[in-house]
Motif scaffolding. Structure first.
Motif, PDB file in Angstrom:
ATOM      1  N   ALA A 180     -10.176   5.051   2.944  1.00 25.88           N
ATOM      2  CA  ALA A 180      -9.856   5.978   1.852  1.00 25.88           C
ATOM      3  C   ALA A 180     -10.660   5.647   0.607  1.00 25.88           C
ATOM      4  O   ALA A 180     -11.174   6.543  -0.083  1.00 25.88           O
ATOM      5  CB  ALA A 180      -8.359   5.946   1.560  1.00 25.88           C
ATOM      6  N   GLU A 181     -10.768   4.363   0.295  1.00 25.24           N
ATOM      7  CA  GLU A 181     -11.542   3.950  -0.880  1.00 25.24           C
ATOM      8  C   GLU A 181     -13.029   4.262  -0.684  1.00 25.24           C
ATOM      9  O   GLU A 181     -13.726   4.619  -1.642  1.00 25.24           O
ATOM     10  CB  GLU A 181     -11.344   2.463  -1.146  1.00 25.24           C
ATOM     11  N   ALA A 189     -10.006  10.676  -0.948  1.00 16.62           N
ATOM     12  CA  ALA A 189      -9.250   9.497  -0.527  1.00 16.62           C
ATOM     13  C   ALA A 189      -7.914   9.900   0.078  1.00 16.62           C
ATOM     14  O   ALA A 189      -7.483   9.349   1.095  1.00 16.62           O
ATOM     15  CB  ALA A 189      -9.038   8.558  -1.715  1.00 16.62           C
ATOM     16  N   TRP A 190      -7.251  10.891  -0.527  1.00 17.18           N
ATOM     17  CA  TRP A 190      -5.956  11.346  -0.013  1.00 17.18           C
ATOM     18  C   TRP A 190      -6.120  11.965   1.377  1.00 17.18           C
ATOM     19  O   TRP A 190      -5.327  11.701   2.285  1.00 17.18           O
ATOM     20  CB  TRP A 190      -5.347  12.367  -0.959  1.00 17.18           C
ATOM     21  N   ASN A 201      -6.771   9.206   3.934  1.00 19.19           N
ATOM     22  CA  ASN A 201      -5.550   8.436   4.162  1.00 19.19           C
ATOM     23  C   ASN A 201      -4.560   9.218   5.017  1.00 19.19           C
ATOM     24  O   ASN A 201      -4.026   8.711   6.012  1.00 19.19           O
ATOM     25  CB  ASN A 201      -4.927   8.063   2.817  1.00 19.19           C
ATOM     26  N   GLN A 213       2.275   7.528   8.277  1.00 16.75           N
ATOM     27  CA  GLN A 213       2.113   6.837   7.009  1.00 16.75           C
ATOM     28  C   GLN A 213       3.278   5.896   6.724  1.00 16.75           C
ATOM     29  O   GLN A 213       3.094   4.797   6.192  1.00 16.75           O
ATOM     30  CB  GLN A 213       1.975   7.873   5.890  1.00 16.75           C
ATOM     31  N   ILE A 234      -7.255   1.491   6.912  1.00 18.91           N
ATOM     32  CA  ILE A 234      -7.040   2.847   6.398  1.00 18.91           C
ATOM     33  C   ILE A 234      -7.293   2.894   4.895  1.00 18.91           C
ATOM     34  O   ILE A 234      -7.932   3.813   4.376  1.00 18.91           O
ATOM     35  CB  ILE A 234      -5.613   3.332   6.734  1.00 18.91           C
ATOM     36  N   GLU A 235      -6.813   1.879   4.192  1.00 17.83           N
ATOM     37  CA  GLU A 235      -7.009   1.839   2.749  1.00 17.83           C
ATOM     38  C   GLU A 235      -8.489   1.726   2.393  1.00 17.83           C
ATOM     39  O   GLU A 235      -8.980   2.397   1.475  1.00 17.83           O
ATOM     40  CB  GLU A 235      -6.234   0.658   2.157  1.00 17.83           C
ATOM     41  N   HIS A 261       2.847   1.941   6.239  1.00 12.79           N
ATOM     42  CA  HIS A 261       3.399   1.290   5.053  1.00 12.79           C
ATOM     43  C   HIS A 261       4.327   0.142   5.454  1.00 12.79           C
ATOM     44  O   HIS A 261       4.309  -0.932   4.844  1.00 12.79           O
ATOM     45  CB  HIS A 261       4.163   2.317   4.215  1.00 12.79           C
ATOM     46  N   GLY A 263       0.208   5.428  -0.294  1.00  9.56           N
ATOM     47  CA  GLY A 263      -0.718   6.521  -0.513  1.00  9.56           C
ATOM     48  C   GLY A 263      -0.131   7.801   0.011  1.00  9.56           C
ATOM     49  O   GLY A 263       0.848   7.817   0.746  1.00  9.56           O
ATOM     50  N   MET A 298       0.854  -1.188   0.000  1.00  9.25           N
ATOM     51  CA  MET A 298       0.000   0.000   0.000  1.00  9.25           C
ATOM     52  C   MET A 298       0.883   1.229   0.000  1.00  9.25           C
ATOM     53  O   MET A 298       1.816   1.352   0.775  1.00  9.25           O
ATOM     54  CB  MET A 298      -0.872   0.022   1.252  1.00  9.25           C
ATOM     55  N   SER A 354      -3.609   8.502   8.970  1.00 11.86           N
ATOM     56  CA  SER A 354      -2.183   8.270   9.246  1.00 11.86           C
ATOM     57  C   SER A 354      -1.681   9.238  10.299  1.00 11.86           C
ATOM     58  O   SER A 354      -0.886   8.871  11.173  1.00 11.86           O
ATOM     59  CB  SER A 354      -1.368   8.412   7.955  1.00 11.86           C
TER      60      SER A 354
END
Length: 309
Positions: free
Chosen positions: A264-265, A279-280, A283, A242, A260-261, A246, A3, A1, A287
């Motif tokens: 965001a989706e 989404a950003w 995310n 973040q 988290i993903e 990751h 982002g 992932m 984070s």
């Protein structure tokens, strides 16, 4: 992932990989990397101006120059050789090192929030220093120390995308990308801290519109510098959180990264018109919250340690 900032850092790494493909392409790829430096290390750009705030205006550019040289020294003399050694002998250590750096950024951000909430001004010590040279040396050392962590993150992520290249090509690509990022970031920092001087110069020129614009710049700069301090704190938490998220994904510790993903989706699909931006934001925001938790735990543990008198 990958982002938010991690995606931008991966973009820098991809440029580094492209640079290593042939020596003829190194300069072009490094120039492209430098053009994205502000976006990649927004926390560095936001945090650095506070190290020259309150100092003599005549010393602002020399101090930034010292910090930039320290940043370049961090990248070329310390981090680049360390990165090449890691690539050759311990590639598995890159992700843990990134996560450790991310935890440090979370701690720094949490400390600033704790200081603001408690009313303790951790910068007061600097104000109590009366020797200008001692104060300058202290500020430069603090900026270079923070830069070491941020530079380490960028160099390690770039290295992760250069694993299939020769040691020589890795060294060339990392050196040029590091130099481009340093020039880009500290060029912007120099422009920010001298903006009030630019405003004063414009206010003295003939023309009502030019003078009004110059006065507006001078009036706006205290607000801009305070805003940059806040942005720097948020960016530390966002970037640090973040990076750790990751890293958890890399180690297949996926519940938090996947949550988290998915969040965001969910924001992307709920707001189709601005799905990418939504989404950003989700995310980065989640984070940052995770970064506050990690940084707060670290700060709490360190504050429990008895102080030496």
């Amino acid at each position: 992932m990958a982002g938010g900032l991690v995606a931008l850092l991966d973009d820098i790494a991809a440029l580094a990989k492209l640079a290593a493909a042939s020596l003829d392409d190194v300069a072009g790829a490094s120039a492209k990397a430098g053009s994205k430096a502000v976006g990649v290390v927004i926390d560095d750009t936001a945090v650095t101006p506070r190290y020259v705030t309150g100092l003599s205006p005549a010393r602002e550019l020399p101090i930034i120059w010292k910090i930039a040289l320290g940043s370049l020294r961090n990248k070329l003399l310390f981090l680049l050789p360390a990165a090449l050694i890691l690539s050759a002998f311990a590639p598995w250590a890159i992700t843990p090192i990134l996560m450790a750096g991310g935890a440090f950024l979370c701690f720094e951000g949490a400390e600033k929030i704790i200081g603001a909430l408690s009313g303790e001004d951790h910068g007061q010590e600097a104000c109590e220093i009366t020797d200008p040279k001692q104060l300058e040396d202290r500020q430069v050392a603090g900026a270079v120390r923070t830069d070491l962590i941020l530079s380490g993150e960028i160099m390690a992520i770039a290295l992760a995308e250069l694993s299939d290249q020769s040691i020589l090509n890795q060294a060339i690509a990392l050196a040029l990308v590091g130099a481009a990022i340093t020039a880009g970031v500290y060029g912007v920092v120099a422009l920010i801290v001298k903006m009030d001087d630019i405003g004063i110069a414009l206010a003295r020129r003939p023309g009502a519109a030019t003078q009004a614009f110059g006065r507006g710049l001078v009036s706006a700069m205290p607000v801009v510098l305070r805003a940059l301090g806040t942005i720097g704190t948020v960016a530390m938490l966002w970037v640090g959180g973040q990076i750790i998220v990751h890293g958890l994904h890399e180690f297949h510790l996926t519940p938090l990264p996947e949550w988290i993903e998915h969040a965001a989706e969910g924001a992307r699909h709920a707001l189709p018109g601005i799905g990418g931006v939504a989404a950003w934001i989700v995310n980065a925001g989640l984070s940052a919250i995770f970064g506050i938790v990690i940084g707060g735990v670290i700060a709490g543990l360190l504050h429990l340690k008895p102080k030496k008198h």
